[in-house]
Design an enzyme around this catalytic site. Structure first.
Site, PDB file in Angstrom:
ATOM      1  N   ASN A   1       2.298  -4.005   7.484  1.00  0.00           N
ATOM      2  CA  ASN A   1       3.136  -4.309   6.587  1.00  0.00           C
ATOM      3  C   ASN A   1       3.846  -2.937   5.838  1.00  0.00           C
ATOM      4  O   ASN A   1       4.982  -3.165   5.549  1.00  0.00           O
ATOM      5  CB  ASN A   1       2.630  -5.024   5.571  1.00  0.00           C
TER       6      ASN A   1
ATOM      7  N   HIS B   1      -0.509   6.806   5.045  1.00  0.00           N
ATOM      8  CA  HIS B   1       0.548   6.600   5.392  1.00  0.00           C
ATOM      9  C   HIS B   1       1.494   7.790   4.892  1.00  0.00           C
ATOM     10  O   HIS B   1       1.420   8.197   3.769  1.00  0.00           O
ATOM     11  CB  HIS B   1       1.537   5.411   4.719  1.00  0.00           C
TER      12      HIS B   1
ATOM     13  N   ALA C   1       0.680  -1.130   0.069  1.00  0.00           N
ATOM     14  CA  ALA C   1       0.103   0.055  -0.002  1.00  0.00           C
ATOM     15  C   ALA C   1       0.816   1.152  -0.064  1.00  0.00           C
ATOM     16  O   ALA C   1       0.325   2.425   0.347  1.00  0.00           O
ATOM     17  CB  ALA C   1      -0.967  -0.059   1.102  1.00  0.00           C
TER      18      ALA C   1
END
Length: 267
Positions: free
Chosen positions: A188, A218, A119
């Site tokens: 992750n 993020h 991602a």
């Protein structure tokens, strides 16, 4: 000239990631890759487009295994897959922040281990910058819905703060070695950044729960002698599994396309 033999792919995991990846492979959307089987610890019946095998059976029929079922699969089966001569594409990169496991996987063969960025983007640039010299600071802030971050190790006080929060709440701060172990299904990205930088202990990570987080976000910030860099990604969570982002299976498919030899793409 004859076409190269397609990669025979076995898929471990038939969840939010695996169903998208498996459906695309079965539909022939990745030239040079053929879905042979699915491995899952639940009986799938007719829901999978190919036979359901055990891991051992998959190794007899495949030359590439795609892990889409969690860090535990990498720990339990990674070495056996590689030792059989089968390549392994890892989606749950958090497992690789375990130095001992990572070293064993890198030194086990003849199969080869690969990982997908999932991602997050900008990893190729971080790798290029690191080749010029060390980065002074690397920070990652991940923000998700509180319900996707709840873990068995959390005490009642922290759970209550998350569940009653009217705004962002910091759930954990640590390194990219610490955080993936505490959030094995949700962070992750921290491990992927650490793999790009080359040092899990150098990546400082904040995990934030926000009840208003319609998107999972993020934010990566890095700086060094050669420049400073900032990447921000905001993804819609997967409807079936909000702990992962909708884009993750498509990142896996892109990695599969590269391994299958598709040409004319940015690598």
């Amino acid at each position: 000239m004859s076409s190269p033999t397609p990669r025979r792919v076995g898929l471990i995991g038939w969840g939010a990631i695996g169903r998208v990846v498996g459906g695309a492979l079965a539909a022939g959307e990745i030239p040079g890759a053929e879905l042979v089987c699915v491995v899952d610890n639940r009986p799938l019946g007719d829901s999978a487009p190919v036979p359901q095998y055990t891991v051992e059976q998959a190794l007899d029929h495949c030359d590439l295994i795609v892990e889409a079922a969690g860090q535990g699969v990498v720990r339990e089966w990674g070495e056996a897959i590689l030792a059989s001569g089968t390549d392994l594409l890892v989606a749950s990169t958090g497992a690789l922040t375990d130095d001992d496991l990572a070293k064993r996987l890198l030194h086990t063969g003849p199969g080869r281990v690969y990982f997908t960025g999932g991602a997050v983007g900008g990893l190729d640039l971080l790798q290029a910058v690191r080749a010029m010299g060390p980065l002074d600071t690397v920070r990652l802030t991940t923000t998700k819905l509180p319900s996707t971050l709840e873990q068995p190790w959390m005490d009642e006080e922290l759970l209550a703060r998350m569940r009653s929060a009217g705004g962002p709440v910091e759930v954990m701060a640590g390194t990219a070695r610490d955080v993936p172990a505490k959030f094995p299904k949700s962070t992750n990205v921290a491990a992927s950044v650490a793999l790009a930088v080359g040092d899990p202990d150098a990546v400082r990570v904040r995990v934030v729960a926000d009840p208003a987080a319609r998107h999972t976000s993020h934010v990566i910030e890095a700086s060094g002698a050669h420049g400073s860099y900032r990447f921000e990604v905001r993804h819609l969570p997967d409807a079936a599994n909000p702990a992962t982002s909708q884009v993750v299976p498509y990142a896996v498919l892109r990695s599969l396309a590269a391994l299958a030899g598709r040409t004319g793409q940015i690598l």
